[in-house]
Design an enzyme around this catalytic site. Structure first.
Site, mmCIF file in Angstrom:
data_model
loop_
_atom_site.group_PDB
_atom_site.id
_atom_site.type_symbol
_atom_site.label_atom_id
_atom_site.label_comp_id
_atom_site.label_asym_id
_atom_site.label_seq_id
_atom_site.Cartn_x
_atom_site.Cartn_y
_atom_site.Cartn_z
ATOM 1 N N GLU A 330 -7.901 -5.192 8.607
ATOM 2 C CA GLU A 330 -6.689 -5.744 9.375
ATOM 3 C C GLU A 330 -6.822 -6.817 10.265
ATOM 4 O OE1 GLU A 330 -4.302 -1.283 10.509
ATOM 5 O OE2 GLU A 330 -5.167 -2.401 12.015
ATOM 6 N N HIS A 359 -27.646 6.084 -5.421
ATOM 7 C CA HIS A 359 -27.385 6.903 -6.472
ATOM 8 C C HIS A 359 -25.856 6.744 -7.240
ATOM 9 C CE1 HIS A 359 -31.358 9.027 -6.132
ATOM 10 N NE2 HIS A 359 -31.126 8.488 -4.846
ATOM 11 N N LYS A 473 6.139 -0.037 6.959
ATOM 12 C CA LYS A 473 6.850 0.805 8.067
ATOM 13 C C LYS A 473 8.100 0.608 7.921
ATOM 14 C CE LYS A 473 3.055 1.318 11.452
ATOM 15 N NZ LYS A 473 2.635 0.982 12.761
#
Length: 490
Positions: A330, A359, A473
Site C-alpha cells: 500500500e 520445501h 470501493k
C-alpha cells in the site's frame, strides 16, 4: 557486514552489498537523495508534514505515526491513554470469557502480530488460569466468509452452553466482548461480520455481549460507529487522524487487543522509540531504516530485484510477514509520483516462512527469475529451546541430527539457505532479534515502517496514501446496492 544497535538488534547486509550485489559506489551516488529523504523524515517528526501527501479527500493531511512511540502528554499515546489501556485490560481479566476482534487491513494484520507473539496458536486451548485470567481471542471481520463466521458463532454458542451447564449454581452468562475496529463504521467486511455476530449472540440466552468501538474519536461530528458508540454507551478507543491503517499497530487500534491479552505495551513502544532514535542518525551506515531503504531501492532500480520475500524463521513470526505485505504494497505501489507523472512504482512483497517454505518456494528463489531479495528474520535465543534427543540410536540418520537444539537447527537451515542463495547471485539480508519479546518486536516493526517512509521519498511517491484501494470501493458500493435491490424484488 552488519549494523548492530546497542540493544542487540542487527541488520546483516553481507549478502546485499559487495561483489555481485549493490556496491558502495551505488550508495555513494544516492547520498544526495538520501540526504533529502532524511531531512524529510526530520520534518515529518517535527511537524507531521510530508511533501505532496494528501488525504483521500484531496486535502493536506499530517502523518503522525512517528509520534506514536513517545508516551508524552498531548501525544496520541499519552501517559493517560496508556494507563487507560492497562486498566481496560485488567477489567477484562477473570470477567470476559472471549474477545472477538473485528477489523481488516492493519486493524487485523497488526493485531494478529501482537496476538501471535504474546499468545501463540494454542492460547484458546489453555485454561483461564494458564491464560492468567485473560480471555480467549478470535478474529473476524477480515473477510466476508459466511462459513467461517457461522463456525465462530456456533463455537461461541457451544462454549456458552457448556459454561452455563457446568456452572449451574452461579448461572453466570458467557461474556463476549466484540472489539469493532473501523474509523468510519462503514467498512463492509468488518461491519457485516459485526452485525451478524452481534445479532446472533444477543439472541442467545446464555451469552452476554458487550461492544468496544475503536473508531474516529470526533464527538462533534461523529462518524457512524462513533455515533453508535455514544448512543449505546459502548466504551470506545481512537483510530486517530494522521495514522494510516498499516501503521496503527503502535496506537490504540492495536494496543486495545494487546491490553486484553497482557502484552507489554510500554516495552513495545520503548523498542519503537529506541529504534526511532537510531533512525535519526544522518549517517546511513548507522541508520537501519535509511540503510535498508537505500539498499533495496538500488537493488530494485539498478539490478531489477523488485520482489521482496519476507521470510522469518519461526512460526509465530509469519504474521509479521503478512503485516509487512500491506505496509510495502500500500505504501509504495503507486501509479503516479508526487508531481503527477506516471511511474508505476513498487516492489512486490511475498510471504514466506522458514523452514516451511524452503520445501516449497526456495526452488524459485534459488533458480527462478533474478528479481528477488530474500529478507530473513531470526531469533537468536529462544525462550524455551528444545534439544533433539537421541531416541533412535540405531538409526544413524536420525542419530546424526540429535544433540542440537531446535533453535540451532533452525539457524543452520537459515544460514544454509542464505549461503546457497548468494552463491547463485541471489540477494538476501537478515534482521536479527536477540529474543522474541515486545521490545524487540517494537524495534523491528518500527524500523520497517520508517524504512518504507524513506523509500517513498527516494522513489518520489506518496507512501502514506492508498488511492488504488479507493478505486474498488467506489465500484463496490453501487454494486452492493444493486444486489440488495434484486434481493428485495424476490
Amino acid at each position: 557486514m552488519s549494523l548492530k544497535l546497542e540493544s542487540g538488534f542487527e541488520f546483516d547486509y553481507e549478502n546485499l552489498l559487495g561483489d555481485g550485489c549493490v556496491t558502495k559506489e551505488d550508495v555513494s551516488a544516492l547520498l544526495p537523495e538520501l540526504k533529502k529523504a532524511h531531512e524529510a523524515m526530520d520534518v515529518m517528526r517535527r511537524t507531521g508534514v510530508i511533501r505532496g501527501h494528501l488525504s483521500k479527500d484531496g486535502t493536506p493531511e499530517k502523518v503522525l505515526f512517528s509520534q506514536l512511540p513517545y508516551i508524552e502528554k498531548g501525544n496520541l499515546n499519552s501517559p493517560e491513554s496508556v494507563a487507560r489501556l492497562k486498566k481496560f485490560g485488567e477489567s477484562a481479566r477473570n470477567r470476559v470469557d472471549a474477545v472477538v476482534s473485528l477489523g481488516i487491513g492493519g486493524s487485523f494484520l497488526g493485531n494478529k502480530v501482537l496476538f501471535d507473539v504474546q499468545c501463540g496458536s494454542f492460547w484458546n486451548l489453555k485454561t483461564r488460569e494458564e491464560r492468567k485470567g485473560y480471555p480467549k481471542v478470535f478474529f473476524s471481520g477480515n473477510n466476508i466468509d459466511p462459513r467461517s463466521t457461522k463456525d465462530l458463532i456456533d463455537y461461541i454458542k457451544y462454549a456458552a452452553d457448556m459454561s452455563v451447564h457446568h456452572d449451574k449454581k452461579n448461572s453466570r452468562k458467557y461474556k463476549v466482548m466484540l472489539i469493532c475496529i473501523s474509523k468510519s463504521g462503514g467498512t463492509l467486511d468488518t461491519m457485516s461480520n459485526f452485525m451478524v455476530i452481534y445479532d446472533a449472540l444477543k439472541k442467545n440466552k446464555n451469552v452476554k455481549v458487550e461492544v468496544v468501538a475503536v473508531t474516529d474519536p470526533n464527538e462533534e461530528k461523529p462518524t457512524l460507529l462513533k455515533k453508535m458508540a455514544m448512543e449505546n454507551k459502548w466504551e470506545s478507543f481512537a483510530v486517530p487522524d494522521g495514522v494510516g491503517g498499516r501503521f496503527t499497530i503502535f496506537c490504540e487500534v492495536g494496543l486495545v487487543l494487546a491490553a486484553v491479552v497482557g502484552f507489554d505495551i510500554e516495552a513495545f513502544l520503548e523498542g519503537a522509540r529506541n529504534m526511532d532514535k537510531a533512525c535519526q542518525n544522518n549517517d546511513i551506515w548507522q541508520n537501519p531504516a535509511m540503510l535498508n531503504a537505500a539498499l533495496k531501492f538500488i537493488a530494485a532500480k539498478k539490478y531489477g530485484r523488485d520482489e521482496e520475500v519476507m521470510m522469518p524463521y519461526g512460526d509465530y513470526l509469519e504474521s509479521v510477514s503478512m503485516w509487512y505485505i500491506q505496509l510495502l504494497a500500500e505504501s509504495l505501489g503507486k501509479q503516479f509520483n508526487k508531481e503527477g507523472k506516471e511511474v508505476c512504482y513498487g516492489r512486490t512483497p511475498i510471504v514466506a516462512l522458514g523452514t516451511r517454505d524452503m520445501h516449497s518456494q526456495t526452488q524459485q528463489h534459488q533458480e527462478g527469475k533474478l528479481n528477488k531479495i530474500v529478507q530473513f528474520i531470526r531469533i537468536e535465543k529462544w525462550a524455551n529451546d528444545l534439544a533433539v534427543p537421541n531416541v533412535f540410536p540405531t538409526v544413524q540418520k536420525l542419530a546424526d541430527i540429535s544433540g542440537v537444539t531446535m533453535g540451532q537447527a533452525l539457524e543452520v537451515a537459515r544460514q544454509s539457505n542464505a549461503d546457497a542463495l548468494i552463491s547463485n547471485n541471489r540477494f538476501n539480508a537478515l534482521f536479527s532479534l536477540p529474543k522474541l519479546n515486545a521490545y524487540y518486536l517494537g524495534e523491528l516493526l518500527y524500523m520497517l515502517a520508517m524504512s518504507i517512509s524513506y523509500e517513498g521519498e527516494l522513489a518520489d511517491v506518496d507512501a502514506f496514501n492508498q488511492p488504488g484501494v479507493e478505486a474498488y470501493k467506489k465500484i463496490m458500493g453501487p454494486k452492493l446496492q444493486q444486489v440488495k435491490a434484486q434481493q428485495a424484488e424476490k
